[in-house]
Design a protein around this motif. Structure first.
Motif, PDB file in Angstrom:
ATOM      1  N   ALA A 112     -72.283   9.851 -60.360  1.00 25.42           N
ATOM      2  CA  ALA A 112     -72.217   8.391 -60.319  1.00 25.42           C
ATOM      3  C   ALA A 112     -72.059   7.873 -58.894  1.00 25.42           C
ATOM      4  O   ALA A 112     -72.706   6.894 -58.491  1.00 25.42           O
ATOM      5  N   ILE A 113     -71.206   8.519 -58.104  1.00 22.29           N
ATOM      6  CA  ILE A 113     -70.970   8.083 -56.731  1.00 22.29           C
ATOM      7  C   ILE A 113     -72.214   8.309 -55.876  1.00 22.29           C
ATOM      8  O   ILE A 113     -72.627   7.433 -55.106  1.00 22.29           O
ATOM      9  N   VAL A 114     -72.827   9.476 -55.984  1.00 19.04           N
ATOM     10  CA  VAL A 114     -74.016   9.775 -55.186  1.00 19.04           C
ATOM     11  C   VAL A 114     -75.153   8.817 -55.521  1.00 19.04           C
ATOM     12  O   VAL A 114     -75.795   8.245 -54.635  1.00 19.04           O
ATOM     13  N   ILE A 115     -75.394   8.630 -56.807  1.00 22.66           N
ATOM     14  CA  ILE A 115     -76.494   7.749 -57.215  1.00 22.66           C
ATOM     15  C   ILE A 115     -76.235   6.316 -56.762  1.00 22.66           C
ATOM     16  O   ILE A 115     -77.132   5.641 -56.232  1.00 22.66           O
ATOM     17  N   HIS A 116     -75.008   5.835 -56.949  1.00 23.94           N
ATOM     18  CA  HIS A 116     -74.729   4.468 -56.516  1.00 23.94           C
ATOM     19  C   HIS A 116     -74.870   4.318 -55.009  1.00 23.94           C
ATOM     20  O   HIS A 116     -75.402   3.312 -54.515  1.00 23.94           O
ATOM     21  N   ASN A 117     -74.410   5.309 -54.270  1.00 22.47           N
ATOM     22  CA  ASN A 117     -74.510   5.245 -52.823  1.00 22.47           C
ATOM     23  C   ASN A 117     -75.955   5.029 -52.374  1.00 22.47           C
ATOM     24  O   ASN A 117     -76.241   4.121 -51.581  1.00 22.47           O
ATOM     25  N   TYR A 118     -76.862   5.849 -52.872  1.00 21.19           N
ATOM     26  CA  TYR A 118     -78.248   5.747 -52.419  1.00 21.19           C
ATOM     27  C   TYR A 118     -78.948   4.509 -52.974  1.00 21.19           C
ATOM     28  O   TYR A 118     -79.755   3.884 -52.282  1.00 21.19           O
ATOM     29  N   ARG A 119     -78.655   4.132 -54.194  1.00 18.23           N
ATOM     30  CA  ARG A 119     -79.255   2.908 -54.725  1.00 18.23           C
ATOM     31  C   ARG A 119     -78.713   1.679 -53.998  1.00 18.23           C
ATOM     32  O   ARG A 119     -79.472   0.738 -53.720  1.00 18.23           O
ATOM     33  N   TRP A 120     -77.438   1.678 -53.677  1.00 19.71           N
ATOM     34  CA  TRP A 120     -76.868   0.556 -52.932  1.00 19.71           C
ATOM     35  C   TRP A 120     -77.528   0.429 -51.572  1.00 19.71           C
ATOM     36  O   TRP A 120     -77.860  -0.681 -51.130  1.00 19.71           O
ATOM     37  N   ARG A 121     -77.752   1.539 -50.903  1.00 17.88           N
ATOM     38  CA  ARG A 121     -78.358   1.506 -49.571  1.00 17.88           C
ATOM     39  C   ARG A 121     -79.756   0.904 -49.590  1.00 17.88           C
ATOM     40  O   ARG A 121     -80.216   0.349 -48.589  1.00 17.88           O
ATOM     41  N   LEU A 122     -80.449   1.006 -50.722  1.00 17.66           N
ATOM     42  CA  LEU A 122     -81.788   0.426 -50.855  1.00 17.66           C
ATOM     43  C   LEU A 122     -81.766  -0.924 -51.564  1.00 17.66           C
ATOM     44  O   LEU A 122     -82.817  -1.434 -51.937  1.00 17.66           O
ATOM     45  N   SER A 123     -80.569  -1.470 -51.759  1.00 17.30           N
ATOM     46  CA  SER A 123     -80.397  -2.755 -52.447  1.00 17.30           C
ATOM     47  C   SER A 123     -80.899  -2.701 -53.887  1.00 17.30           C
ATOM     48  O   SER A 123     -81.289  -3.723 -54.456  1.00 17.30           O
ATOM     49  N   LEU A 124     -80.872  -1.528 -54.489  1.00  9.05           N
ATOM     50  CA  LEU A 124     -81.232  -1.365 -55.897  1.00  9.05           C
ATOM     51  C   LEU A 124     -80.008  -1.417 -56.802  1.00  9.05           C
ATOM     52  O   LEU A 124     -80.153  -1.466 -58.025  1.00  9.05           O
ATOM     53  N   ALA A 125     -78.839  -1.364 -56.221  1.00  8.72           N
ATOM     54  CA  ALA A 125     -77.585  -1.489 -56.971  1.00  8.72           C
ATOM     55  C   ALA A 125     -76.649  -2.378 -56.164  1.00  8.72           C
ATOM     56  O   ALA A 125     -76.628  -2.325 -54.925  1.00  8.72           O
ATOM     57  N   LYS A 126     -75.893  -3.188 -56.842  1.00  3.83           N
ATOM     58  CA  LYS A 126     -74.977  -4.101 -56.171  1.00  3.83           C
ATOM     59  C   LYS A 126     -73.688  -3.375 -55.798  1.00  3.83           C
ATOM     60  O   LYS A 126     -73.256  -2.449 -56.479  1.00  3.83           O
ATOM     61  N   GLY A 127     -73.086  -3.824 -54.712  1.00  2.45           N
ATOM     62  CA  GLY A 127     -71.757  -3.366 -54.364  1.00  2.45           C
ATOM     63  C   GLY A 127     -70.712  -4.229 -55.052  1.00  2.45           C
ATOM     64  O   GLY A 127     -71.028  -5.059 -55.901  1.00  2.45           O
ATOM     65  N   ASP A 128     -69.474  -4.019 -54.680  1.00  2.00           N
ATOM     66  CA  ASP A 128     -68.383  -4.836 -55.207  1.00  2.00           C
ATOM     67  C   ASP A 128     -68.288  -6.097 -54.364  1.00  2.00           C
ATOM     68  O   ASP A 128     -68.099  -6.019 -53.142  1.00  2.00           O
ATOM     69  N   PRO A 129     -68.411  -7.268 -54.972  1.00  2.95           N
ATOM     70  CA  PRO A 129     -68.390  -8.511 -54.182  1.00  2.95           C
ATOM     71  C   PRO A 129     -67.107  -8.726 -53.402  1.00  2.95           C
ATOM     72  O   PRO A 129     -67.088  -9.499 -52.439  1.00  2.95           O
ATOM     73  N   ARG A 130     -66.036  -8.036 -53.763  1.00  2.61           N
ATOM     74  CA  ARG A 130     -64.790  -8.172 -53.010  1.00  2.61           C
ATOM     75  C   ARG A 130     -64.939  -7.701 -51.572  1.00  2.61           C
ATOM     76  O   ARG A 130     -64.152  -8.080 -50.699  1.00  2.61           O
ATOM     77  N   TYR A 131     -65.955  -6.882 -51.331  1.00  3.09           N
ATOM     78  CA  TYR A 131     -66.129  -6.301 -50.000  1.00  3.09           C
ATOM     79  C   TYR A 131     -67.336  -6.875 -49.270  1.00  3.09           C
ATOM     80  O   TYR A 131     -67.762  -6.330 -48.247  1.00  3.09           O
ATOM     81  N   ASP A 132     -67.847  -7.994 -49.770  1.00  9.46           N
ATOM     82  CA  ASP A 132     -69.004  -8.617 -49.119  1.00  9.46           C
ATOM     83  C   ASP A 132     -68.685  -9.013 -47.677  1.00  9.46           C
ATOM     84  O   ASP A 132     -69.544  -8.919 -46.796  1.00  9.46           O
ATOM     85  N   GLY A 133     -67.470  -9.462 -47.435  1.00 11.23           N
ATOM     86  CA  GLY A 133     -67.095  -9.859 -46.078  1.00 11.23           C
ATOM     87  C   GLY A 133     -67.130  -8.685 -45.116  1.00 11.23           C
ATOM     88  O   GLY A 133     -67.609  -8.806 -43.977  1.00 11.23           O
ATOM     89  N   LEU A 134     -66.635  -7.538 -45.561  1.00  7.82           N
ATOM     90  CA  LEU A 134     -66.666  -6.350 -44.714  1.00  7.82           C
ATOM     91  C   LEU A 134     -68.099  -5.907 -44.466  1.00  7.82           C
ATOM     92  O   LEU A 134     -68.469  -5.550 -43.335  1.00  7.82           O
ATOM     93  N   GLU A 135     -68.918  -5.928 -45.514  1.00  6.34           N
ATOM     94  CA  GLU A 135     -70.307  -5.507 -45.344  1.00  6.34           C
ATOM     95  C   GLU A 135     -71.067  -6.469 -44.427  1.00  6.34           C
ATOM     96  O   GLU A 135     -71.961  -6.042 -43.682  1.00  6.34           O
ATOM     97  N   ALA A 136     -70.727  -7.745 -44.462  1.00  2.00           N
ATOM     98  CA  ALA A 136     -71.367  -8.691 -43.548  1.00  2.00           C
ATOM     99  C   ALA A 136     -71.028  -8.349 -42.101  1.00  2.00           C
ATOM    100  O   ALA A 136     -71.889  -8.447 -41.207  1.00  2.00           O
ATOM    101  N   GLN A 137     -69.790  -7.957 -41.855  1.00  2.00           N
ATOM    102  CA  GLN A 137     -69.420  -7.526 -40.503  1.00  2.00           C
ATOM    103  C   GLN A 137     -70.202  -6.281 -40.084  1.00  2.00           C
ATOM    104  O   GLN A 137     -70.661  -6.172 -38.945  1.00  2.00           O
TER     105      GLN A 137
END
Length: 347
Positions: free
Chosen positions: A256-281
């Motif tokens: 689950a972690i590996v798949i989410h990691n790679y899908r998130w990197r390609l914007s195919l899976a969403k991250g946790d919105p609580r960390y949107d501020g950190l990701e924007a930085q």
């Protein structure tokens, strides 16, 4: 978390050796001022290790119960060594005793989804995005009452250490980062590479499918062994060495972690919105200010010089090129990696 361009270059070398049509990524654009690179003599990857970690420790930290190995004096300056995919703490089995002998307290944790690290709650989002993995290490430091540490890593570990150094420099005394600056830009990852370079990123697309999830679930042992061979073609690791690490992939959250990691990197899976501020930085590619040593190896191909990311480091800095070894630098060249850690700490 192997970098797209680095993997493409390494894959090109392997398929070329096998007389198959290869692929290669174009070199990264270098900044005006090039890195002062120190190139070592050609290295030979080390053979099977006789070292072993002592009994593992466990600690509740944030949303996880983290498993970790610890070596060295309890009152020594702290070094936290971070592994990547598809690796585990065994990448540091020869580095840790070298650092411990020099007086360091060495902490080597299993990242989320590996080894004995477990989520405390069944309903926690199995999130692999970069900011969250870095927050795991902050939580570990808090749980162990570590205010500041030298951070060292490769692959996912280099990215995690880089994120922590960029966003929380007050917690990072110095940084050692294999393959340099690996902080992910989701926007940049939406842009295609040249077709031949995309060939080396085959598993990214595999993981984007449900067939890939099933395939990785069923075949992760052989799948990850293939990755080891591709990215470290000169490292003649034996089955015992590989199987010692492969046991960590049996973690119930690994897939689950590996798949989410790679899908998130390609914007195919969403991250946790609580960390949107950190990701924007992080999207803004923040400059890292702490003392840093970056390392390039054969795996990095044309990017091994470090010129493409020199401008991302503003503090005391040096770059080293280790020829003759692949991606798993701490396990293939433990003495050189340990020396880099000590030199970064004293820079």
């Amino acid at each position: 978390m192997i970098n797209r361009r680095r993997f493409s270059q390494a894959f090109a070398a392997v398929v070329a050796t096998a007389s198959v049509a290869g692929c290669a990524a174009p070199p990264e654009t270098a900044p005006a001022a090039s890195a002062a690179a120190g190139t070592s003599p050609t290295l030979v990857p080390v053979g099977p290790s006789k070292n072993a970690f002592g009994p593992l420790k466990q600690v509740n930290a944030g949303v996880l119960n983290i498993g970790y190995a610890e070596s060295g004096p309890a009152d020594g300056p702290v070094v936290i060594c971070l592994h990547g995919w598809p690796y585990d703490i065994q990448s540091y089995v020869d580095v840790a005793p070298l650092l411990a002998a020099a007086g360091y307290r060495v902490i080597v944790p299993y990242l989320r989804g590996y080894g004995t690290t477990r989520f405390l709650a069944a309903d926690t989002f199995r999130n692999g995005q970069q900011a969250v993995v870095a927050l795991d290490i902050i939580a570990l430091m808090d749980a162990l009452k570590i205010e500041k540490a030298v951070l060292a890593g490769f692959d996912w570990g280099a990215r995690t250490a880089g994120v922590l150094a960029a966003l929380w420099p007050q917690r990072c005394k110095a940084l050692v980062s294999v393959s340099g600056y690996l902080i992910t830009s989701l926007k940049a990852n939406l842009q295609p590479l040249p077709p031949r370079a995309e060939l080396g990123w085959w598993y990214q697309y595999y993981f984007s499918t449900e067939r890939g999830v099933l395939g990785y679930t069923q075949n992760r042992h052989d799948f990850n062994k293939l990755i080891w061979k591709i990215v470290s073609p000169r490292w003649n690791f034996d089955d015992t060495t590989y199987d010692r690490t492969a046991a960590s992939f049996d973690n119930p959250d690994h897939v689950a972690i590996v798949i989410h990691n790679y899908r998130w990197r390609l914007s195919l899976a969403k991250g946790d919105p609580r960390y949107d501020g950190l990701e924007a930085q992080l999207e803004a590619a923040p400059v890292i200010t702490v003392p840093t040593i970056t390392i390039g190896s054969d795996f990095d191909g044309a990017a091994a010089s470090g010129e493409g990311y020199r401008k991302q480091f503003s503090g005391p800095y040096s770059h080293r090129v280790f020829t003759g070894i692949g991606h798993n630098v701490p396990q293939e060249a433990p003495q050189e990696f340990a020396k880099a850690v000590m030199d970064a700490d004293h820079s």
